[in-house]
Design a protein around this motif. Structure first.
Motif, PDB file in Angstrom:
ATOM      1  N   VAL A   1      61.402  42.519 -36.988  1.00  0.00           N
ATOM      2  CA  VAL A   1      62.155  42.421 -35.760  1.00  0.00           C
ATOM      3  C   VAL A   1      63.660  42.294 -35.970  1.00  0.00           C
ATOM      4  CG1 VAL A   1      63.154  41.836 -33.207  1.00  0.00           C
ATOM      5  CG2 VAL A   1      60.890  41.890 -33.918  1.00  0.00           C
ATOM      6  N   ARG A   2      64.633  42.019 -36.045  1.00  0.00           N
ATOM      7  CA  ARG A   2      65.520  42.030 -36.557  1.00  0.00           C
ATOM      8  C   ARG A   2      67.162  41.423 -35.081  1.00  0.00           C
ATOM      9  NH1 ARG A   2      68.459  46.199 -40.102  1.00  0.00           N
ATOM     10  NH2 ARG A   2      69.763  46.795 -38.137  1.00  0.00           N
ATOM     11  N   ALA A   3      67.643  41.044 -35.527  1.00  0.00           N
ATOM     12  CA  ALA A   3      68.804  40.336 -35.035  1.00  0.00           C
ATOM     13  C   ALA A   3      70.049  40.230 -35.815  1.00  0.00           C
ATOM     14  CB  ALA A   3      68.506  38.866 -34.097  1.00  0.00           C
TER      15      ALA A   3
ATOM     16  N   TRP B   1      54.517  39.417 -28.243  1.00  0.00           N
ATOM     17  CA  TRP B   1      55.217  40.549 -28.765  1.00  0.00           C
ATOM     18  C   TRP B   1      54.837  41.336 -26.900  1.00  0.00           C
ATOM     19  CZ3 TRP B   1      60.246  41.847 -29.886  1.00  0.00           C
ATOM     20  CH2 TRP B   1      60.351  43.839 -29.164  1.00  0.00           C
ATOM     21  N   ASN B   2      53.415  41.774 -27.133  1.00  0.00           N
ATOM     22  CA  ASN B   2      52.939  42.612 -25.918  1.00  0.00           C
ATOM     23  C   ASN B   2      52.844  41.627 -24.713  1.00  0.00           C
ATOM     24  OD1 ASN B   2      52.486  44.705 -27.799  1.00  0.00           O
ATOM     25  ND2 ASN B   2      49.837  43.889 -27.894  1.00  0.00           N
ATOM     26  N   ALA B   3      52.945  40.409 -24.548  1.00  0.00           N
ATOM     27  CA  ALA B   3      52.713  39.660 -23.750  1.00  0.00           C
ATOM     28  C   ALA B   3      54.086  39.136 -23.120  1.00  0.00           C
ATOM     29  CB  ALA B   3      51.858  38.382 -23.967  1.00  0.00           C
ATOM     30  N   SER B   4      55.330  38.912 -24.138  1.00  0.00           N
ATOM     31  CA  SER B   4      56.044  38.177 -23.935  1.00  0.00           C
ATOM     32  C   SER B   4      57.644  39.440 -23.875  1.00  0.00           C
ATOM     33  CB  SER B   4      56.716  37.418 -24.154  1.00  0.00           C
ATOM     34  OG  SER B   4      56.039  36.635 -23.297  1.00  0.00           O
ATOM     35  N   PHE B   5      57.498  40.315 -25.144  1.00  0.00           N
ATOM     36  CA  PHE B   5      59.120  41.489 -25.142  1.00  0.00           C
ATOM     37  C   PHE B   5      58.459  43.304 -25.281  1.00  0.00           C
ATOM     38  CE2 PHE B   5      58.721  37.754 -27.625  1.00  0.00           C
ATOM     39  CZ  PHE B   5      59.913  36.677 -27.132  1.00  0.00           C
ATOM     40  N   SER B   6      57.591  43.006 -24.475  1.00  0.00           N
ATOM     41  CA  SER B   6      56.980  44.148 -24.614  1.00  0.00           C
ATOM     42  C   SER B   6      58.516  45.964 -24.221  1.00  0.00           C
ATOM     43  CB  SER B   6      55.565  44.957 -23.863  1.00  0.00           C
ATOM     44  OG  SER B   6      55.568  44.388 -22.251  1.00  0.00           O
ATOM     45  N   ASP B   7      58.564  45.106 -23.345  1.00  0.00           N
ATOM     46  CA  ASP B   7      60.296  45.971 -22.620  1.00  0.00           C
ATOM     47  C   ASP B   7      61.021  45.598 -23.262  1.00  0.00           C
ATOM     48  OD1 ASP B   7      58.296  46.526 -20.498  1.00  0.00           O
ATOM     49  OD2 ASP B   7      58.722  45.180 -19.317  1.00  0.00           O
ATOM     50  N   VAL B   8      61.116  45.472 -24.613  1.00  0.00           N
ATOM     51  CA  VAL B   8      62.670  44.931 -24.801  1.00  0.00           C
ATOM     52  C   VAL B   8      62.865  46.184 -25.897  1.00  0.00           C
ATOM     53  CG1 VAL B   8      63.613  43.767 -27.356  1.00  0.00           C
ATOM     54  CG2 VAL B   8      62.164  42.269 -25.276  1.00  0.00           C
ATOM     55  N   LYS B   9      63.736  45.988 -25.966  1.00  0.00           N
ATOM     56  CA  LYS B   9      64.421  47.583 -26.396  1.00  0.00           C
ATOM     57  C   LYS B   9      65.602  47.278 -27.421  1.00  0.00           C
ATOM     58  CE  LYS B   9      63.693  51.372 -23.494  1.00  0.00           C
ATOM     59  NZ  LYS B   9      62.041  51.052 -23.063  1.00  0.00           N
ATOM     60  N   ALA B  10      66.319  48.019 -28.982  1.00  0.00           N
ATOM     61  CA  ALA B  10      66.788  47.807 -30.252  1.00  0.00           C
ATOM     62  C   ALA B  10      68.202  48.335 -29.224  1.00  0.00           C
ATOM     63  CB  ALA B  10      66.170  48.557 -31.217  1.00  0.00           C
ATOM     64  N   ASP B  11      68.554  47.820 -28.405  1.00  0.00           N
ATOM     65  CA  ASP B  11      69.978  48.659 -27.741  1.00  0.00           C
ATOM     66  C   ASP B  11      71.200  47.551 -27.874  1.00  0.00           C
ATOM     67  OD1 ASP B  11      69.172  47.290 -25.762  1.00  0.00           O
ATOM     68  OD2 ASP B  11      68.698  48.678 -24.364  1.00  0.00           O
ATOM     69  N   GLY B  12      70.701  46.389 -28.277  1.00  0.00           N
ATOM     70  CA  GLY B  12      71.757  45.325 -27.778  1.00  0.00           C
ATOM     71  C   GLY B  12      71.773  44.670 -27.282  1.00  0.00           C
ATOM     72  N   GLN B  13      71.195  44.729 -25.766  1.00  0.00           N
ATOM     73  CA  GLN B  13      70.711  44.564 -24.747  1.00  0.00           C
ATOM     74  C   GLN B  13      70.399  43.189 -24.403  1.00  0.00           C
ATOM     75  OE1 GLN B  13      72.744  45.583 -22.361  1.00  0.00           O
ATOM     76  NE2 GLN B  13      73.501  46.691 -23.824  1.00  0.00           N
ATOM     77  N   THR B  14      69.253  42.690 -25.404  1.00  0.00           N
ATOM     78  CA  THR B  14      68.831  41.769 -25.693  1.00  0.00           C
ATOM     79  C   THR B  14      69.324  40.376 -26.338  1.00  0.00           C
ATOM     80  OG1 THR B  14      66.752  42.492 -25.696  1.00  0.00           O
ATOM     81  CG2 THR B  14      66.392  40.540 -26.035  1.00  0.00           C
ATOM     82  N   GLN B  15      69.462  39.476 -25.794  1.00  0.00           N
ATOM     83  CA  GLN B  15      70.080  38.594 -26.569  1.00  0.00           C
ATOM     84  C   GLN B  15      69.103  37.500 -27.451  1.00  0.00           C
ATOM     85  OE1 GLN B  15      73.014  35.899 -23.860  1.00  0.00           O
ATOM     86  NE2 GLN B  15      74.907  37.220 -24.531  1.00  0.00           N
ATOM     87  N   ALA B  16      69.964  37.014 -28.611  1.00  0.00           N
ATOM     88  CA  ALA B  16      69.074  35.909 -29.635  1.00  0.00           C
ATOM     89  C   ALA B  16      70.030  34.996 -29.440  1.00  0.00           C
ATOM     90  CB  ALA B  16      68.640  36.707 -30.411  1.00  0.00           C
ATOM     91  N   ARG B  17      69.831  33.444 -29.668  1.00  0.00           N
ATOM     92  CA  ARG B  17      70.305  32.490 -30.247  1.00  0.00           C
ATOM     93  C   ARG B  17      69.852  31.879 -31.497  1.00  0.00           C
ATOM     94  NH1 ARG B  17      70.400  27.730 -26.355  1.00  0.00           N
ATOM     95  NH2 ARG B  17      68.201  28.194 -26.412  1.00  0.00           N
TER      96      ARG B  17
ATOM     97  N   ASN C   1      59.367  50.572 -36.523  1.00  0.00           N
ATOM     98  CA  ASN C   1      58.151  51.546 -35.891  1.00  0.00           C
ATOM     99  C   ASN C   1      56.492  51.836 -35.602  1.00  0.00           C
ATOM    100  OD1 ASN C   1      57.605  52.157 -38.963  1.00  0.00           O
ATOM    101  ND2 ASN C   1      59.183  54.390 -38.676  1.00  0.00           N
ATOM    102  N   GLN C   2      56.088  50.300 -36.426  1.00  0.00           N
ATOM    103  CA  GLN C   2      54.553  50.208 -36.555  1.00  0.00           C
ATOM    104  C   GLN C   2      54.376  48.360 -36.509  1.00  0.00           C
ATOM    105  OE1 GLN C   2      52.487  52.087 -39.812  1.00  0.00           O
ATOM    106  NE2 GLN C   2      54.703  51.278 -41.079  1.00  0.00           N
ATOM    107  N   ILE C   3      53.028  48.219 -36.444  1.00  0.00           N
ATOM    108  CA  ILE C   3      53.217  46.839 -36.429  1.00  0.00           C
ATOM    109  C   ILE C   3      52.336  46.567 -38.126  1.00  0.00           C
ATOM    110  CG2 ILE C   3      50.975  44.509 -35.969  1.00  0.00           C
ATOM    111  CD1 ILE C   3      51.932  46.499 -32.796  1.00  0.00           C
ATOM    112  N   ASN C   4      53.006  45.569 -38.766  1.00  0.00           N
ATOM    113  CA  ASN C   4      51.494  45.607 -40.067  1.00  0.00           C
ATOM    114  C   ASN C   4      50.420  44.966 -39.663  1.00  0.00           C
ATOM    115  OD1 ASN C   4      50.987  44.253 -42.788  1.00  0.00           O
ATOM    116  ND2 ASN C   4      53.311  43.362 -42.582  1.00  0.00           N
TER     117      ASN C   4
ATOM    118  N   ASP D   1      54.025  37.675 -33.416  1.00  0.00           N
ATOM    119  CA  ASP D   1      52.911  38.837 -33.824  1.00  0.00           C
ATOM    120  C   ASP D   1      52.370  39.549 -32.629  1.00  0.00           C
ATOM    121  OD1 ASP D   1      51.407  36.790 -31.553  1.00  0.00           O
ATOM    122  OD2 ASP D   1      52.665  35.399 -32.293  1.00  0.00           O
ATOM    123  N   GLU D   2      51.674  40.101 -32.783  1.00  0.00           N
ATOM    124  CA  GLU D   2      51.499  41.170 -31.729  1.00  0.00           C
ATOM    125  C   GLU D   2      50.768  40.125 -30.166  1.00  0.00           C
ATOM    126  OE1 GLU D   2      48.312  44.604 -31.223  1.00  0.00           O
ATOM    127  OE2 GLU D   2      47.900  43.902 -33.387  1.00  0.00           O
ATOM    128  N   ARG D   3      50.005  39.646 -30.684  1.00  0.00           N
ATOM    129  CA  ARG D   3      49.896  39.034 -28.647  1.00  0.00           C
ATOM    130  C   ARG D   3      51.079  38.561 -28.310  1.00  0.00           C
ATOM    131  NH1 ARG D   3      45.137  37.440 -27.426  1.00  0.00           N
ATOM    132  NH2 ARG D   3      43.959  37.058 -29.019  1.00  0.00           N
TER     133      ARG D   3
END
Length: 385
Positions: free
Chosen positions: A264-266, A217-233, A253-256, A213-215
């Motif tokens: 987002v995809r892992a 994402w903006n609060a906790s993940f706004s600096d995340v990039k899709a470069d394979g550096q952010t881990q997911a479990r 590329n846009q918010i629904n 959700d938009e809130r």
């Protein structure tokens, strides 16, 4: 004399009563109860969010024949892993082999006709050069040679298509992956481009799409990039195995606008893991920013009609009621967003058998930090004058 004795006896009785009243409270004073006391945990904390998803394969193929015919044989073990180019089905090739043979003969005829036409065209040019043949006859022979050349090209193209069709009677795996069962078995007729023979999915890597959700994402993940550096479990439903680790490789590329979420995809490597396309899974993602946070054992929190509270131990080792605002739960710990300061001591086991105003004998214990990274304790702010 009697009056003086009576006054003395009365005075003695009054003094005795006063001493009895003074000693009564101390006789009823309960002993201080020993309880576990711990300083609140002050830690660098990044909240972890959980999202639900179903796994998807990057490549999914519904295998259809390119030519029509009768299935001659099934050449794979159902449910097995296959490599690109492995033979899966054979279609009866005899009609296609006969067409190739017919076109080979047609090709020989066309080549012979072209050779004769070219020879006559060359002779016509020589005769015309000696004025032994009219220009009209010479042009006719040249035109016939061009027609024979076009006929040969047409037969060659038909031959190429016939050989392709003969090749397509062997249905091979277009990708590496795991094959399903044979939907159509030997002896059945299939139609080119329509009949589904089986399905094939790539299983070396799997995608997990989920919506944030938009809130959040903006609060906790706004600096995340899709470069394979952010881990997911990833944890499979009902699985007791340790979570699989992957990384984010795609952010939409846009918010629904209708749902207020971002896709987002892992991606997870599935070669040695029990991951399958379509499986239900939970994705855990930690926030990129961490903040110094007060945390207490969840069992230390009590509930009354007004709010959630903890019992704070003051300097005189007396319990005090302290309402708190709580955040997320992390294992056995609970985030305290307001109500406690670093360095304060609390009743570690909560209000069980104790309450506000009770004197206690503290038994000092430590709060387990688990896998959290501790921050340096900050001094309690002095009250402003």
């Amino acid at each position: 004399m009697q009056l003086r004795v009576l006054s003395l006896l009365l005075f003695t009785a009054v003094l005795t009563g006063c001493f009895a009243e003074a000693e009564a409270p101390s006789a009823k004073q309960p002993p201080a109860q020993p309880i576990d006391v711990a300083a609140v945990l002050y830690t660098q904390y990044s909240p972890e969010y959980t999202f639900t998803t179903r796994l998807e394969s990057p490549q999914q193929v519904e295998l259809r024949p390119r030519v029509s015919g009768v299935i001659e044989s099934v050449e794979f073990r159902e449910g097995s892993h296959v490599k690109q180019g492995d033979l899966l089905f054979r279609i009866d090739s005899r009609p296609f082999a006969a067409e190739v043979a017919r076109l080979e003969a047609e090709l020989d005829r066309a080549k012979a006709a072209l050779g004769q036409a070219q020879s006559e065209a060359q002779r016509a040019q020589r005769l015309q050069g000696r004025n032994a043949m009219s220009a009209e006859q010479a042009e006719s022979r040249l035109s016939l040679a061009s027609q024979r050349r076009a006929e040969l090209a047409s037969v060659q193209a038909a031959m190429k298509a016939a050989r392709l069709n003969l090749e397509f009677t062997e249905v091979r795996a277009p990708i590496d992956g795991q094959v399903s069962n044979a939907f159509i078995t030997a002896g059945n007729n299939v139609q080119a481009g329509q009949s589904v023979l089986t399905s094939l999915v790539a299983t070396d890597r799997l995608y997990a799409y989920f919506d944030v959700d938009e809130r959040t994402w903006n609060a906790s993940f706004s600096d995340v990039k899709a470069d394979g550096q952010t881990q997911a479990r990833l944890t499979l439903a009902g699985s007791a195995r340790a979570p699989q680790t992957g990384e984010l490789d795609f952010i939409d590329n846009q918010i629904n606008e209708q749902t207020g979420t971002l896709r987002v995809r892992a991606v997870f490597t599935a070669k040695d893991a029990p991951l399958r396309p379509g499986a239900f899974a939970r994705i855990q993602l930690k926030a990129t920013d961490s903040q110094p946070t007060v945390m207490v054992p969840d069992r230390a929190v009590g509930t009354d009609l007004k709010s959630r509270f903890v019992l704070v131990v003051n300097a005189e080792n007396v319990l005090e009621y302290r309402p708190v605002e709580l955040g997320r739960r992390e294992g056995t710990l609970r985030v305290v967003e307001a109500g406690l300061e670093p360095g304060e001591r609390i009743a570690a086991n909560g209000p069980a058998r104790v309450g506000p105003g009770m004197p206690i004998t503290p038994r000092n214990v430590e709060i387990e930090a688990q896998s959290l990274t501790l921050a340096e304790p900050q001094p309690k702010a002095e009250p402003s004058a």
